[in-house]
Design an enzyme around this catalytic site. Sequence first.
Site, mmCIF file in Angstrom:
data_model
loop_
_atom_site.group_PDB
_atom_site.id
_atom_site.type_symbol
_atom_site.label_atom_id
_atom_site.label_comp_id
_atom_site.label_asym_id
_atom_site.label_seq_id
_atom_site.Cartn_x
_atom_site.Cartn_y
_atom_site.Cartn_z
ATOM 1 C CE1 TYR A 65 0.225 1.925 4.227
ATOM 2 C CE2 TYR A 65 0.604 -0.409 4.597
ATOM 3 C CZ TYR A 65 0.680 0.900 5.033
ATOM 4 O OH TYR A 65 1.218 1.179 6.264
ATOM 5 C CB CYS A 66 1.490 4.007 -1.773
ATOM 6 S SG CYS A 66 0.269 4.097 -3.116
ATOM 7 C CG LEU A 67 -1.565 9.413 0.074
ATOM 8 C CD1 LEU A 67 -1.738 9.447 1.588
ATOM 9 C CD2 LEU A 67 -1.055 10.745 -0.440
ATOM 10 C CB ILE A 94 -2.541 4.620 4.174
ATOM 11 C CG1 ILE A 94 -2.723 4.529 5.690
ATOM 12 C CG2 ILE A 94 -2.054 5.979 3.710
ATOM 13 C CD1 ILE A 94 -1.437 4.661 6.491
#
Length: 110
Positions: A65-67, A94
């Site tokens: 995951y990232c932003l 996230i």
Amino acid sequence: MYGFQEITADQLNTLAEQGSVFTLIDVRSPGEVARGVINGAKHLPLHLLPMSLQHLDKSQPIIFYCLSGGRSAQAAAFAAAQGFGQVLNLHGGISAWANRGFPIVQLSDK
């Protein structure tokens, strides 16, 4: 779709609550990670992934995951191309996790 699947924040939360075994990787920058992570995540910035992927366990699912899901989709595609069997990308990153009201914690020093 590039050898990986999408997972929603709700699905990830369910896996975590069930005690499922998986590796959760946060590919954001150190500055972003300093604001908090999903509990249990390991930090591996996207640019270091090619040099570090061999240290990850291919026998268990890996969730990136990232932003918002874009950089982690790149990470997931790369991992799948390198022979990882069950690779998932957190849809919406996230941000989606936080928007569902799930907790954000500080990365623990290990």
